[in-house]
Design a protein around this motif. Sequence first.
Motif, mmCIF file in Angstrom:
data_model
loop_
_atom_site.group_PDB
_atom_site.id
_atom_site.type_symbol
_atom_site.label_atom_id
_atom_site.label_comp_id
_atom_site.label_asym_id
_atom_site.label_seq_id
_atom_site.Cartn_x
_atom_site.Cartn_y
_atom_site.Cartn_z
ATOM 1 N N SER A 135 0.841 -1.032 0.015
ATOM 2 C CA SER A 135 -0.050 0.111 0.135
ATOM 3 C C SER A 135 0.753 1.250 -0.114
ATOM 4 N N SER A 136 1.959 1.107 0.814
ATOM 5 C CA SER A 136 3.003 2.426 0.796
ATOM 6 C C SER A 136 3.353 2.482 -0.608
ATOM 7 N N VAL A 137 3.960 1.489 -1.313
ATOM 8 C CA VAL A 137 4.579 1.721 -2.581
ATOM 9 C C VAL A 137 3.650 2.123 -3.491
ATOM 10 N N ALA A 138 2.197 1.829 -3.507
ATOM 11 C CA ALA A 138 1.170 2.403 -4.416
ATOM 12 C C ALA A 138 0.969 3.755 -4.076
ATOM 13 N N ALA A 139 1.123 4.247 -2.841
ATOM 14 C CA ALA A 139 0.934 5.702 -2.642
ATOM 15 C C ALA A 139 2.445 6.330 -2.967
ATOM 16 N N LEU A 140 3.461 5.786 -2.975
ATOM 17 C CA LEU A 140 4.646 6.701 -3.528
ATOM 18 C C LEU A 140 4.778 6.846 -4.975
ATOM 19 N N ARG A 141 3.974 5.854 -5.710
ATOM 20 C CA ARG A 141 4.071 5.742 -7.175
ATOM 21 C C ARG A 141 3.306 6.999 -7.540
ATOM 22 N N ARG A 142 2.443 7.546 -6.736
ATOM 23 C CA ARG A 142 1.529 8.787 -7.059
ATOM 24 C C ARG A 142 2.719 10.167 -6.608
ATOM 25 N N THR A 143 3.617 9.885 -6.243
ATOM 26 C CA THR A 143 4.326 10.957 -5.508
ATOM 27 C C THR A 143 5.253 11.557 -6.765
ATOM 28 N N SER A 144 5.211 12.736 -6.955
ATOM 29 C CA SER A 144 6.351 13.424 -7.937
ATOM 30 C C SER A 144 7.478 14.036 -7.271
ATOM 31 N N LEU A 145 8.502 13.582 -7.609
ATOM 32 C CA LEU A 145 10.029 13.617 -7.071
ATOM 33 C C LEU A 145 10.928 14.168 -7.837
ATOM 34 N N ASN A 146 11.808 15.120 -7.577
ATOM 35 C CA ASN A 146 13.077 15.576 -8.294
ATOM 36 C C ASN A 146 14.307 14.869 -7.773
ATOM 37 N N VAL A 147 14.036 13.918 -6.892
ATOM 38 C CA VAL A 147 15.353 13.188 -6.460
ATOM 39 C C VAL A 147 15.307 11.729 -6.751
ATOM 40 N N PRO A 148 16.302 10.951 -6.673
ATOM 41 C CA PRO A 148 16.172 9.552 -6.830
ATOM 42 C C PRO A 148 15.678 8.968 -5.590
ATOM 43 N N MET A 149 14.719 7.728 -5.755
ATOM 44 C CA MET A 149 14.003 6.983 -4.826
ATOM 45 C C MET A 149 14.594 5.551 -4.912
ATOM 46 N N LEU A 150 14.802 4.800 -3.767
ATOM 47 C CA LEU A 150 14.990 3.481 -3.720
ATOM 48 C C LEU A 150 14.161 2.930 -2.844
ATOM 49 N N VAL A 151 13.420 1.551 -3.409
ATOM 50 C CA VAL A 151 12.785 0.777 -2.469
ATOM 51 C C VAL A 151 13.341 -0.565 -2.188
ATOM 52 N N VAL A 152 13.521 -0.794 -1.126
ATOM 53 C CA VAL A 152 14.309 -2.049 -0.682
ATOM 54 C C VAL A 152 13.080 -3.243 -0.851
ATOM 55 N N LYS A 153 13.057 -3.691 -2.114
ATOM 56 C CA LYS A 153 12.154 -4.973 -2.390
ATOM 57 C C LYS A 153 12.841 -5.757 -3.528
ATOM 58 N N ALA A 154 12.084 -6.957 -3.703
ATOM 59 C CA ALA A 154 12.714 -8.028 -4.281
ATOM 60 C C ALA A 154 12.634 -7.724 -5.976
ATOM 61 N N ASP A 155 11.569 -7.134 -6.265
ATOM 62 C CA ASP A 155 11.020 -7.196 -7.784
ATOM 63 C C ASP A 155 11.742 -5.630 -8.418
ATOM 64 N N ALA A 156 12.234 -5.880 -9.543
ATOM 65 C CA ALA A 156 12.440 -4.767 -10.288
ATOM 66 C C ALA A 156 11.280 -3.732 -10.463
ATOM 67 N N ASP A 157 11.553 -2.657 -10.460
ATOM 68 C CA ASP A 157 10.224 -1.611 -10.841
ATOM 69 C C ASP A 157 10.433 -0.584 -11.701
ATOM 70 N N PRO A 158 9.603 -0.131 -12.477
ATOM 71 C CA PRO A 158 9.779 0.899 -13.416
ATOM 72 C C PRO A 158 9.776 2.282 -12.727
ATOM 73 N N THR A 159 9.331 2.646 -11.587
ATOM 74 C CA THR A 159 9.256 3.949 -10.930
ATOM 75 C C THR A 159 10.405 4.150 -10.045
ATOM 76 N N PHE A 160 11.123 2.891 -9.369
ATOM 77 C CA PHE A 160 12.089 3.209 -8.228
ATOM 78 C C PHE A 160 13.360 2.460 -8.598
ATOM 79 N N LEU A 161 14.265 2.826 -8.142
ATOM 80 C CA LEU A 161 15.555 1.830 -7.818
ATOM 81 C C LEU A 161 15.142 0.740 -6.837
ATOM 82 N N THR A 162 15.741 -0.266 -7.137
ATOM 83 C CA THR A 162 15.391 -1.488 -6.123
ATOM 84 C C THR A 162 16.600 -2.080 -5.806
#
Length: 339
Positions: A135-162
Motif C-alpha cells: 500500500s505504501s509503494v502504491a502511494a509513493l508511485r503517485r508522488t512526484s519527486l525530483n530526487v532518486p528514490m530506492l525501495v528495498v524490495k525484491a522485484d525490479a520496478d519501473p518507478t524506483f530503484l530497487t
Amino acid sequence: MANVGSDKPSIRQVAEIAGVSHMTVSRVLNDHPNIKPDTRRRVLEAIEELDYRPNLVARALATQRTRRIGVIIESPVSFGPTSVLRAVELAAREADYSVTAIALHDGDHLSPQDAVDNLVTQGVDALCVIAPRSSSVAALRRTSLNVPMLVVKADADPTFLTVSIDQHAGTTLVVDHLVALGHRDILHIAGPLDWLDARARERAFHSRAKSWGIRERPIVVGDWTPDFTYDFAMGLKRLPDYTAIFVANDDMAIGLIHGLHDKGFEVPRDLSVVGFDDIPLARHFLPPLTTVRQDFGALGSSVVQMLTAAIEGRDIPALTRIPTELVPRESSAAPRAVG
C-alpha cells in the motif's frame, strides 16, 4: 607545515600546501573526474596534514547537494528493518553522507506522502524506503519527486530503484532443508501479506513446496510478533498432522516454540520449527533456532552505492539481490515416527 594558528584550517591553506589553486581543492573534494592522480594525492595529503574539514554548508550551496539521504522505515521496532537502517547509516557515513530517517507506525496519522514531504523539505538528495508495504509503494508511485528514490524490495520496478535480500533463495533453502530431513507436510506462518518481504517469502514457499510435491495447506497469516504465534500454539487442540513449521521471522518462531512448550509439545521431537532473520537471540533459545541469515551489511552498502551513483550522475550498479545463508540448529530434525 603552514601555520594555521588557532582557527580552523581553510581551503586556501590546503591549496597552499598542495601547491594548487583553491578551485582544484574544491574539485577534489567534490570528486571531479578530471583531476590528475598526482594532484589528487597531494591535495588529499594536505587535507590529512591540516585535518581539514570542508564547510558543509558552503559545499551544499556550491554543489546544490546536502549529502543527506532520507529514509522512510516501516515497522521500526522489528529486527530486520532496524538492522537495514543501521547498515544504511554506516555505509552512508563511510561515503561521507548523512541519513535522516522517519518511521511510520501503525495507527499514526503520518502517511508515506507526509514522510516524503518532510524529508524533501529538509533538502535530502535521495530517498530510501525500508520494509515497505504494498500500500505504501502504491502511494509513493503517485508522488512526484525530483530526487532518486530506492525501495528495498525484491522485484525490479519501473518507478524506483530497487535492491533486496534474496527472499526467494532464502525460503528455498528452508524448504529444501526440511525436505532433506524427511518432512513432507509443512505449515507456513507468514507475516502480514501487505508487507512485501512477507509476500515474497509466502510465494517462494508455495512455489518450492509444490515443486517437491508437498501437501498444500492454507497458510496462517501472522503479525510479526511472538505473541501471535504463542497464542496460535496454545490454541492447538492436539498434535497436528504437519511435522514442520516455517515461520516468516524469528520473533514469531520463538513465540511459537514457547507456546508449543507450554502446550506440552516438544521441538523438534514433535514439530520442527524454522525461522527467518537470525536474530542474536536465535542461537541462545532452547532449542537453538534453525533460521535464515540475512546479510544486512551488504544490503546497506548496496542501497548507498546505488543512491550515491544516482545522485552523482554515475552509472548505477546492476540490480542486486543479496545472498542468504541457512543456519541449521537444533529446532529442526527428522519428523516424528508415525504409527
